[in-house]
Every structure is written in structure tokens, then in C-alpha cells.
Design an enzyme around this catalytic site. Sequence first.
Site, PDB file in Angstrom:
ATOM      1  N   LYS A 175      78.661  45.533  70.308  1.00 44.42           N
ATOM      2  CA  LYS A 175      79.977  44.927  70.049  1.00 44.42           C
ATOM      3  C   LYS A 175      81.104  45.786  70.604  1.00 44.42           C
ATOM      4  O   LYS A 175      81.993  45.287  71.293  1.00 44.42           O
ATOM      5  CB  LYS A 175      80.184  44.708  68.533  1.00 44.42           C
ATOM      6  CG  LYS A 175      79.142  43.790  67.907  1.00 44.42           C
ATOM      7  CD  LYS A 175      79.414  43.537  66.435  1.00 44.42           C
ATOM      8  CE  LYS A 175      79.337  44.759  65.554  1.00 44.42           C
ATOM      9  NZ  LYS A 175      78.003  45.427  65.525  1.00 44.42           N
ATOM     10  N   ARG A 209      82.145  41.386  57.199  1.00 45.52           N
ATOM     11  CA  ARG A 209      80.752  41.780  57.029  1.00 45.52           C
ATOM     12  C   ARG A 209      80.167  41.248  55.732  1.00 45.52           C
ATOM     13  O   ARG A 209      78.974  41.477  55.470  1.00 45.52           O
ATOM     14  CB  ARG A 209      80.653  43.299  56.995  1.00 45.52           C
ATOM     15  CG  ARG A 209      80.211  43.951  58.299  1.00 45.52           C
ATOM     16  CD  ARG A 209      80.368  45.429  58.107  1.00 45.52           C
ATOM     17  NE  ARG A 209      79.500  46.266  58.854  1.00 45.52           N
ATOM     18  CZ  ARG A 209      79.866  46.946  59.966  1.00 45.52           C
ATOM     19  NH1 ARG A 209      81.042  46.777  60.485  1.00 45.52           N
ATOM     20  NH2 ARG A 209      79.035  47.766  60.529  1.00 45.52           N
ATOM     21  N   ARG A 251      72.865  56.604  70.914  1.00 49.19           N
ATOM     22  CA  ARG A 251      74.316  56.420  71.102  1.00 49.19           C
ATOM     23  C   ARG A 251      75.069  57.740  71.018  1.00 49.19           C
ATOM     24  O   ARG A 251      74.775  58.585  70.177  1.00 49.19           O
ATOM     25  CB  ARG A 251      74.857  55.456  70.036  1.00 49.19           C
ATOM     26  CG  ARG A 251      76.384  55.332  70.091  1.00 49.19           C
ATOM     27  CD  ARG A 251      76.887  54.089  69.416  1.00 49.19           C
ATOM     28  NE  ARG A 251      76.730  54.109  67.973  1.00 49.19           N
ATOM     29  CZ  ARG A 251      77.104  53.102  67.172  1.00 49.19           C
ATOM     30  NH1 ARG A 251      77.616  52.003  67.697  1.00 49.19           N
ATOM     31  NH2 ARG A 251      76.918  53.187  65.882  1.00 49.19           N
ATOM     32  N   ARG A 268      77.128  60.201  65.825  1.00 50.71           N
ATOM     33  CA  ARG A 268      77.648  59.863  64.504  1.00 50.71           C
ATOM     34  C   ARG A 268      76.654  60.217  63.407  1.00 50.71           C
ATOM     35  O   ARG A 268      75.449  60.096  63.588  1.00 50.71           O
ATOM     36  CB  ARG A 268      77.974  58.362  64.442  1.00 50.71           C
ATOM     37  CG  ARG A 268      79.338  58.036  65.016  1.00 50.71           C
ATOM     38  CD  ARG A 268      79.563  56.550  65.211  1.00 50.71           C
ATOM     39  NE  ARG A 268      79.137  55.703  64.107  1.00 50.71           N
ATOM     40  CZ  ARG A 268      79.279  54.388  64.086  1.00 50.71           C
ATOM     41  NH1 ARG A 268      79.852  53.768  65.111  1.00 50.71           N
ATOM     42  NH2 ARG A 268      78.858  53.680  63.071  1.00 50.71           N
ATOM     43  N   ARG A 275      71.103  50.644  57.489  1.00 55.28           N
ATOM     44  CA  ARG A 275      72.159  49.743  57.973  1.00 55.28           C
ATOM     45  C   ARG A 275      71.601  48.382  58.406  1.00 55.28           C
ATOM     46  O   ARG A 275      72.250  47.364  58.229  1.00 55.28           O
ATOM     47  CB  ARG A 275      72.915  50.402  59.128  1.00 55.28           C
ATOM     48  CG  ARG A 275      73.909  51.443  58.624  1.00 55.28           C
ATOM     49  CD  ARG A 275      74.160  52.497  59.648  1.00 55.28           C
ATOM     50  NE  ARG A 275      74.948  52.013  60.762  1.00 55.28           N
ATOM     51  CZ  ARG A 275      74.943  52.586  61.977  1.00 55.28           C
ATOM     52  NH1 ARG A 275      74.198  53.628  62.208  1.00 55.28           N
ATOM     53  NH2 ARG A 275      75.708  52.105  62.909  1.00 55.28           N
TER      54      ARG A 275
HETATM   55  P1  ADP Z   1      78.049  48.205  68.104  1.00 53.17           P
HETATM   56  O1  ADP Z   1      79.532  48.354  68.281  1.00 53.17           O
HETATM   57  O2  ADP Z   1      77.623  46.775  68.024  1.00 53.17           O
HETATM   58  O3  ADP Z   1      77.518  49.022  66.976  1.00 53.17           O
HETATM   59  P2  ADP Z   1      77.842  49.747  70.624  1.00 53.17           P
HETATM   60  O4  ADP Z   1      78.696  49.016  71.583  1.00 53.17           O
HETATM   61  O5  ADP Z   1      78.337  51.033  70.086  1.00 53.17           O
HETATM   62  O6  ADP Z   1      77.364  48.774  69.411  1.00 53.17           O
HETATM   63  O7  ADP Z   1      76.427  49.987  71.342  1.00 53.17           O
HETATM   64  C1  ADP Z   1      75.370  50.668  70.688  1.00 53.17           C
HETATM   65  C2  ADP Z   1      74.623  51.546  71.707  1.00 53.17           C
HETATM   66  O8  ADP Z   1      73.912  50.725  72.620  1.00 53.17           O
HETATM   67  C3  ADP Z   1      75.523  52.430  72.572  1.00 53.17           C
HETATM   68  O9  ADP Z   1      74.822  53.620  72.820  1.00 53.17           O
HETATM   69  C4  ADP Z   1      75.707  51.614  73.845  1.00 53.17           C
HETATM   70  O10 ADP Z   1      75.957  52.446  74.990  1.00 53.17           O
HETATM   71  C5  ADP Z   1      74.358  50.922  73.975  1.00 53.17           C
HETATM   72  N1  ADP Z   1      74.432  49.583  74.567  1.00 53.17           N
HETATM   73  C6  ADP Z   1      75.404  48.643  74.432  1.00 53.17           C
HETATM   74  N2  ADP Z   1      75.097  47.516  75.106  1.00 53.17           N
HETATM   75  C7  ADP Z   1      73.874  47.734  75.677  1.00 53.17           C
HETATM   76  C8  ADP Z   1      72.999  46.940  76.507  1.00 53.17           C
HETATM   77  N3  ADP Z   1      73.333  45.682  76.870  1.00 53.17           N
HETATM   78  N4  ADP Z   1      71.835  47.484  76.903  1.00 53.17           N
HETATM   79  C9  ADP Z   1      71.499  48.760  76.532  1.00 53.17           C
HETATM   80  N5  ADP Z   1      72.268  49.562  75.769  1.00 53.17           N
HETATM   81  C10 ADP Z   1      73.443  49.049  75.332  1.00 53.17           C
HETATM   82  P1  ADP Z   2      78.142  49.783  63.631  1.00 53.04           P
HETATM   83  O1  ADP Z   2      78.646  48.640  64.409  1.00 53.04           O
HETATM   84  O2  ADP Z   2      77.507  50.858  64.440  1.00 53.04           O
HETATM   85  O3  ADP Z   2      77.304  49.391  62.450  1.00 53.04           O
HETATM   86  P2  ADP Z   2      80.836  50.301  62.578  1.00 53.04           P
HETATM   87  O4  ADP Z   2      81.538  51.339  63.357  1.00 53.04           O
HETATM   88  O5  ADP Z   2      81.234  48.902  62.729  1.00 53.04           O
HETATM   89  O6  ADP Z   2      79.300  50.538  62.884  1.00 53.04           O
HETATM   90  O7  ADP Z   2      80.887  50.672  61.020  1.00 53.04           O
HETATM   91  C1  ADP Z   2      80.522  51.943  60.566  1.00 53.04           C
HETATM   92  C2  ADP Z   2      80.542  51.962  59.038  1.00 53.04           C
HETATM   93  O8  ADP Z   2      81.878  51.690  58.577  1.00 53.04           O
HETATM   94  C3  ADP Z   2      79.676  50.911  58.354  1.00 53.04           C
HETATM   95  O9  ADP Z   2      78.321  51.315  58.218  1.00 53.04           O
HETATM   96  C4  ADP Z   2      80.385  50.783  57.004  1.00 53.04           C
HETATM   97  O10 ADP Z   2      80.095  51.880  56.164  1.00 53.04           O
HETATM   98  C5  ADP Z   2      81.844  50.890  57.395  1.00 53.04           C
HETATM   99  N1  ADP Z   2      82.444  49.566  57.716  1.00 53.04           N
HETATM  100  C6  ADP Z   2      82.957  49.160  58.907  1.00 53.04           C
HETATM  101  N2  ADP Z   2      83.407  47.898  58.823  1.00 53.04           N
HETATM  102  C7  ADP Z   2      83.162  47.490  57.543  1.00 53.04           C
HETATM  103  C8  ADP Z   2      83.366  46.279  56.841  1.00 53.04           C
HETATM  104  N3  ADP Z   2      83.925  45.200  57.423  1.00 53.04           N
HETATM  105  N4  ADP Z   2      82.980  46.229  55.538  1.00 53.04           N
HETATM  106  C9  ADP Z   2      82.437  47.287  54.922  1.00 53.04           C
HETATM  107  N5  ADP Z   2      82.210  48.447  55.522  1.00 53.04           N
HETATM  108  C10 ADP Z   2      82.556  48.557  56.839  1.00 53.04           C
END
Ligand code: ADP
Ligand code: ADP
Length: 216
Positions: free
Chosen positions: A13, A88, A127, A160, A171
Amino acid sequence: MQIVLFGPPGAGKGTQAKYISEEFNIPHISTGDILRENVREGTALGKKAKAYMDKGELVPDAILIDIIKDRLQKPDTKKGFLLDGFPRTLRQAEALDAILDDINKSIDVVVNVDVGDNEIIRRLSGRRTCRSCQATYHVRANPPKVPGICDQCGGELYQRADDTEAAIKHRIEVYKKQTQPLIEYYKKKGLLVDIDGEREIDEVRADIISTLKRFQ
Ligand code: ADP
Ligand code: ADP
Ligand code: ZN
């Protein structure tokens, strides 16, 4: 355009949000980024949120709803916005509808980025995140030009605290229990589009952008 970017943790995302925000000239609102900024700055909110985040638990709804209410009042959201990581829970989704109702807006489309569990684990465990600008990289799939250094801003890359195996597994469970049911909520409203997220970053990007252009 008012867009919600939806999907499990690690779906990509944040990676895709950057492209969408540039293409449509709308702010990228990531609740994860906002929370981490508060933790970094040691605000009262950050202190409350940190323990939940490190364990991979959701931060309580009331806190998130306040954050979003505040953020959507800023003038840069007039032309639209891209929500990443919110809502969420069902309570957050209902609160969002009410907040938007009050300002005569509504969501145009919910983009559901679909990625399976094994790939989520691969992505999150590799990541790396920039301390300064929050850009994300992957040690294999999307490495920075210089190891440990952000291409965009020269900032330091780190892993992280919630990108460890135990927190990742937790998660995924939290996502399935509390967040996944929103797919049905948005499907019923006719707002959901599914995107296959298990492709190269550029392929996913092209698919999302062309899909969103139909909603403009
Ligand atoms: P989210 O915001 O949904 O948690 P991220 O954008 O941070 O996800 O992506 C999670 C990890 O996967 C990062 O290390 C990113 O570089 C990698 N990633 C994102 N899109 C792809 C893809 N299409 N193929 C492989 N790795 C990806
Ligand atoms: P990822 O996409 O890798 O799961 P985010 O960066 O979106 O991670 O979120 C990291 C953490 O921040 C979540 O695991 C949660 O603890 C908190 N968080 C983020 N957005 C929300 C939400 N909308 N509701 C509750 N907790 C949240
Ligand atoms: Zn950076």
C-alpha cells in the site's frame, strides 16, 4: 477523488500510495506514518500508541478516529485524498462515513490490494523503512541504490520493530479478524475493486492507475 487503499500489512500500500498521490495530486494519508511520527516525537498520543504498535495490535479506534477527523479538516484534502491503513475496523469505517457526510463528501473507490500470507511474510521480513521520509524498500525485491541509505532523501534505513516474524504473524491474524470483514462492507456499497498485488511493483502500479482513471 477520495480513495481508500485497502489490503493486508505488507501488500504494498505504501509503495503504491506514492505513485497514486503523484498521479492524482492528492495527499497520501497513512495512519501508520502519523502514529510513528508521534512515537518519534514522544507526544502523549505516541506514548499511548507505541505498546500496541510494537506488538502488532491495533491502536484503539477512538484515537484513530480523532486523528482522521483532524487530518481531513486540513485544506490540502479539498481536492481529495488517499487513505492508507485506515479504516481497519468496522467502527472506523462507520466513523469515516459520518465524518465525510458532515463535510458533504464520500468515498469514490476502495482499492483492495490482494496478496497471500506467504508473500506478506516475505515482504515484511525484508522491508526497510526510511527514518526521514518513510519510503519503503525491500532487501531483494526493491533494494536502495546504496545499502542502508534512502534513494529519495539520503535518510537512514531501518527495520521496524513490528517487522519481526512474531509481530508479522500476529498482524496477519489481527488483519483477518478485525480488518478483512471491511471487504464485505465496501462490496455491499459497490465501492470495492480488487487488484492482484502479487506482481511486480510496476505492473501493480499500472493496473491501479488505469483502474482509478475510470473513477475520476
Ligand atoms: P504496506 O504499506 O501495505 O504495509 P509496503 O508498501 O511497505 O506495504 O510494502 C511492504 C514491503 O514489500 C516493502 O519492503 C516493499 O518494498 C515490498 N513490496 C511492495 N510491493 C511489492 C511488489 N509488488 N513485489 C515485491 N515486493 C514489494
Ligand atoms: P502495515 O501496513 O505494515 O501493517 P501500518 O504502518 O499501516 O503498517 O501500521 C502500523 C501499526 O500502526 C499497526 O500495526 C497498528 O498498530 C497501528 N495502526 C495504523 N493504522 C491503524 C488503524 N487504522 N487502526 C488501528 N491501528 C492502526
Ligand atoms: Zn527517505
